[in-house]
Write a protein that holds these residues in place. Structure first.
Motif, short mmCIF file in Angstrom:
data_model
loop_
_atom_site.label_atom_id
_atom_site.label_comp_id
_atom_site.label_asym_id
_atom_site.label_seq_id
_atom_site.Cartn_x
_atom_site.Cartn_y
_atom_site.Cartn_z
N MET A 16 0.84 -1.18 0.00
CA MET A 16 0.00 0.00 0.00
C MET A 16 0.89 1.24 0.00
O MET A 16 1.82 1.35 0.78
CB MET A 16 -0.89 -0.03 1.24
N SER A 17 0.62 2.18 -0.87
CA SER A 17 1.44 3.38 -0.93
C SER A 17 0.90 4.45 0.01
O SER A 17 -0.28 4.48 0.34
CB SER A 17 1.50 3.91 -2.36
N ASP A 18 1.79 5.33 0.41
CA ASP A 18 1.45 6.42 1.32
C ASP A 18 1.09 7.64 0.48
O ASP A 18 1.97 8.34 -0.02
CB ASP A 18 2.65 6.70 2.22
N THR A 19 -0.20 7.90 0.30
CA THR A 19 -0.62 9.03 -0.53
C THR A 19 -0.48 10.36 0.20
O THR A 19 -0.52 11.41 -0.42
CB THR A 19 -2.07 8.86 -1.01
N GLN A 20 -0.32 10.32 1.52
CA GLN A 20 -0.15 11.55 2.30
C GLN A 20 1.19 12.22 1.98
O GLN A 20 1.28 13.43 1.92
CB GLN A 20 -0.19 11.23 3.81
N HIS A 21 2.24 11.40 1.80
CA HIS A 21 3.62 11.90 1.72
C HIS A 21 4.28 11.43 0.43
O HIS A 21 4.99 10.44 0.42
CB HIS A 21 4.42 11.42 2.93
N GLN A 22 4.03 12.14 -0.66
CA GLN A 22 4.63 11.80 -1.95
C GLN A 22 5.33 13.03 -2.51
O GLN A 22 4.67 14.04 -2.79
CB GLN A 22 3.57 11.31 -2.93
N VAL A 23 6.63 12.91 -2.66
CA VAL A 23 7.42 14.02 -3.20
C VAL A 23 8.21 13.50 -4.39
O VAL A 23 8.86 12.45 -4.31
CB VAL A 23 8.37 14.59 -2.12
N ASN A 24 8.15 14.23 -5.50
CA ASN A 24 8.88 13.88 -6.71
C ASN A 24 10.02 14.88 -6.89
O ASN A 24 9.81 16.09 -6.74
CB ASN A 24 7.94 13.91 -7.91
N VAL A 25 11.21 14.38 -7.22
CA VAL A 25 12.38 15.24 -7.39
C VAL A 25 12.91 15.07 -8.82
O VAL A 25 13.14 13.96 -9.27
CB VAL A 25 13.49 14.88 -6.38
N ARG A 26 13.07 16.21 -9.52
CA ARG A 26 13.65 16.23 -10.87
C ARG A 26 14.88 17.13 -10.85
O ARG A 26 14.89 18.16 -10.17
CB ARG A 26 12.66 16.79 -11.89
N VAL A 27 15.90 16.75 -11.64
CA VAL A 27 17.14 17.52 -11.66
C VAL A 27 17.59 17.76 -13.10
O VAL A 27 17.59 16.84 -13.91
CB VAL A 27 18.27 16.79 -10.89
N ASP A 28 17.96 19.00 -13.40
CA ASP A 28 18.60 19.36 -14.67
C ASP A 28 20.00 19.86 -14.34
O ASP A 28 20.19 20.59 -13.36
CB ASP A 28 17.81 20.47 -15.38
N THR A 29 20.98 19.47 -15.17
CA THR A 29 22.36 19.86 -14.91
C THR A 29 22.96 20.62 -16.08
O THR A 29 22.47 20.52 -17.22
CB THR A 29 23.23 18.61 -14.66
#
Length: 126
Positions: free
Chosen positions: A1-14
């Motif tokens: 079961m996934s935690d829908t309360q705490h979902q953070v997506n991180v994207r990076v450009d260099t």
């Protein structure tokens, strides 16, 4: 079961910074722009960071610290925070990965993974 309360997506450009680099001295400067998107159901504050930086020779450096670029942003659900920082490597290629330590507005602490990303001087990789 996934935690829908705490979902953070991180994207990076260099990007490579030739004006701050000195290849003859094995100094290769890179900027990275990070976008942190809160896809969860509660606001989340970024408290600290943990980076693992690896150069092309396999040398690893770990960096830990409070916040990012002097801030500990509070990111509302559906919102994002973007910042730019940099690092210097002794080789033409390397990588970074890590995590942000977050605190939800519901009092739950959680980590947001920073997926591995490559740092490379243009033309260094074929």
């Amino acid at each position: 079961m996934s935690d829908t309360q705490h979902q953070v997506n991180v994207r990076v450009d260099t990007r490579y910074l030739p004006e701050q680099s000195a290849p003859e001295q094995n100094r290769f400067a890179f900027a990275y722009t990070v976008t942190i998107e809160n896809r969860g159901e509660v606001s989340a504050q970024l408290l600290s960071r943990h980076w693992i930086i690896t150069d092309g020779d396999g040398r690893t450096q770990e960096v830990r610290g409070a916040g990012v670029v002097g801030e500990q942003p509070l990111i509302a659900p559906g919102a994002q925070h973007t910042y730019t920082s940099g690092t210097v490597l002794a080789t033409r290629v390397g990588s970074m990965r890590g995590s942000y330590q977050m605190l939800g507005s519901d009092g739950v602490a959680f980590d947001a993974a920073i997926p591995v990303f490559r740092l490379a001087v243009p033309g260094a990789l074929h």
